[in-house]
Design an enzyme around this catalytic site. Structure first.
Site, short mmCIF file in Angstrom:
data_model
loop_
_atom_site.label_atom_id
_atom_site.label_comp_id
_atom_site.label_asym_id
_atom_site.label_seq_id
_atom_site.Cartn_x
_atom_site.Cartn_y
_atom_site.Cartn_z
N SER B 140 0.87 -1.17 0.00
CA SER B 140 0.00 0.00 0.00
C SER B 140 0.91 1.22 0.00
CB SER B 140 -0.86 -0.01 1.27
OG SER B 140 -1.42 1.27 1.50
N TYR B 153 -2.22 -1.00 10.37
CA TYR B 153 -2.23 -1.34 8.94
C TYR B 153 -0.94 -0.85 8.31
CZ TYR B 153 -3.87 -1.49 4.07
OH TYR B 153 -4.01 -1.73 2.73
#
Lengths: 266, 264
Positions: B140, B153
């Site tokens: 990401s 995350y």
């Protein structure tokens, strides 16, 4: 920059029985800080405490940072003794020596437990007090390998990278409170870190590396860290020329990727 | 085409970027192993691929590493090898660190990081034996910088960069490639299943995600980047990509910008 930025401040230090933690204890005590010294071995902590300036000012709080059940009580004791912590230095960690292909998943998990879960868990418990008092600083001792990868360090680099993701996010969340978050990335420092480094089978290496033996002196490392903290920096590297790897990976990532494949790593 | 006849194993293949990659790769003539938890969803994707009979639906839970050796054996039995492993499965987060249970922090790490490296380690011996192969980790943009509401995350995605950057340096003599793909906001269900502080799913889609890139375009850009031999690839709209470079070259400015950024 005030030489005595930590005078009268209460600082909780994990991994305080050896290496960078021990050197930080001496440097902080010399500035007049009141310390809570934590690690697993009480006798070693007592040795460090007695070698600090004003030994009677400091508290030994024996703690295994991976023992989650013990953390709330330890935090309560540190808070009660200090009357409110000014600074938490998350320094405890364990290194790795071995290629990913040989390394058991249990070792990757152990590297994560000490290097990542423990700082997250401890910071979560200390934050409410800091938020209530409206000030405080979390200091995370990461590594150059929190910024770049390297052979034989995959699980260690992962755990240290994770610290940057977590604490960079946390810093942004804590704004506009006055609580600071600092990530420190030491390179090769003269410490016993490689002795306890986990091998692919999970056993400790039990010997030093040449790089580490010839590394940056630990007392200078501690001095540099306190200097960076006094300046209120968000992130900085400490060490010798190996810290240039971070600079190289930042400006010439392709070149760094080619170079790191050829490095002879212990 | 590029992936004609190649055996490509995709995790998280039942939706989002994984599903879009499946269609794109099947269109290029690849033989796919489609993995995710839900067999019925995998079958839906398989049947919507070109040449459905060429592909295998193989249910897999990234949180259950003990099951991986048997899954790898099943793939080897059917195809004899894995040419390309695309570690795409993952779960997201929407909560402040201070409100997030440690169990949730751990769950994000177990699935996104440990699950991914465990599957990679299970696939690696076959690639090492053939001295060929390519492992992709879909991380990401939050693998390159932290933002509010994503602490764990971001940690799990940063961890993948630390691991795979190290692994790449270990494997270069073995002819095995490692690529890290960092998507920005893509219009997928990721935010719908994102964990909140107590571990329950958010159950709604974020505004930012709704405005995100179409998954099919994301898949095309990923395959184009991999075809160009990229080690690390950002697949995002220009503004989000700029954030990566801002963090890299002007971290102090980035730190002041990100704390006010709209992240949901």
């Amino acid at each position: 920059m005030a030489v005595d930025a930590f005078a009268g401040k209460t600082v909780w230090l994990t991994g305080a029985s050896s290496g960078i933690g021990e050197a930080l204890a001496y440097a902080l005590a010399a500035q007049g800080a009141r310390l809570v010294l934590s690690a697993r071995r009480t006798a070693e902590l007592e040795r460090v405490r007695l070698a600090c300036a004003s030994p009677e000012q400091h508290l030994v709080l024996t703690l295994d940072v991976t023992d989650e059940a013990a953390l709330p009580d330890a935090v309560a004791r540190a808070e009660a003794w200090s009357g409110g912590l000014d600074c938490l230095i998350l320094n405890a960690g364990v290194a790795q020596r071995g290629e990913a292909r040989d390394t058991a998943l249990a070792v990757d998990r152990a590297l994560l437990a000490v290097n990542y879960y423990a700082p997250v868990a401890l910071s979560k418990l200390v934050l409410p007090g800091m938020l209530a008092r409206g000030h405080g600083r979390l200091v995370v001792i990461s590594s150059v390998m929190g910024k770049v990868g390297m052979p034989r360090r995959s699980g260690y680099a992962a755990a240290k990278h994770a610290l940057h993701g977590y604490f960079d996010s946390l810093r942004a969340e804590l704004w506009p409170s006055a609580i600071g978050v600092t990530l420190v990335c030491p390179g090769f420092i003269q410490t016993p870190l490689p002795m306890a480094a986990l091998q692919p089978d999970g056993k400790a290496q039990g010997r030093m590396d040449a790089w580490q033996r010839q590394g940056y002196p630990v007392a200078r490392c501690a001095r540099d860290i306190l200097r960076g903290l006094a300046r209120g920096r968000d992130e900085f590297c400490v060490g010798g020329k190996e810290t240039l790897a971070v600079w190289l990976a930042r400006f010439f990532p392709g070149l760094y990727r080619r170079m790191v494949t050829k490095v002879e790593v212990s | 085409m590029d992936h004609q006849g190649k055996v490509v194993w995709i995790t998280g293949a039942s939706s989002g970027i994984g599903e879009a990659l499946a269609y794109a790769l099947a269109g290029q003539g690849a033989q796919l192993v489609l993995s995710a938890r839900r067999l019925d969803e995998l079958e839906r994707v398989r049947l919507a691929c070109r040449n459905p009979e060429a592909h295998l639906s193989l249910p897999l839970d990234l949180a259950d590493a003990d099951s991986f050796p048997a899954r790898v054996a099943a793939v080897n039995e059917r195809f004899g090898r894995v040419d390309l492993l695309i570690n795409n499965a993952g779960i997201s987060q929407r909560s402040l660190a201070r409100d997030t249970l440690l169990a949730v922090d751990k769950q994000l790490m177990e699935v996104n990081y440990l699950g991914t490296i465990a599957l990679t380690k299970a696939v690696l011996p076959g690639m090492l034996a053939r001295q060929a192969g390519h492992v992709v980790a879909v991380t990401s943009l939050v693998g390159k910088f932290g933002t509010p509401m994503r602490s764990s995350y971001a940690a799990s995605k940063h961890a993948l960069h630390g691991f795979f950057d190290s692994l790449r340096a270990e494997l270069w003599r073995d002819g095995i490639r490692i690529s890290l793909v960092c998507p920005g906001f893509i219009r997928t269900n990721l935010t719908y299943h994102a964990l909140t502080g107590d571990g329950s799913p958010q159950n709604k889609m974020d505004f930012a995600q709704q405005q995100g890139m179409d998954p099919a375009e994301c898949a095309q850009r990923i395959l184009a980047g991999l075809a160009r031999g990229r080690d690390e690839l950002y697949v995002a709209q220009t503004r989000e990509k700029l954030a990566v470079y801002l963090k890299r070259f002007l971290p102090g400015v980035f730190a002041r910008v990100v704390r006010k950024a709209r992240v949901t």
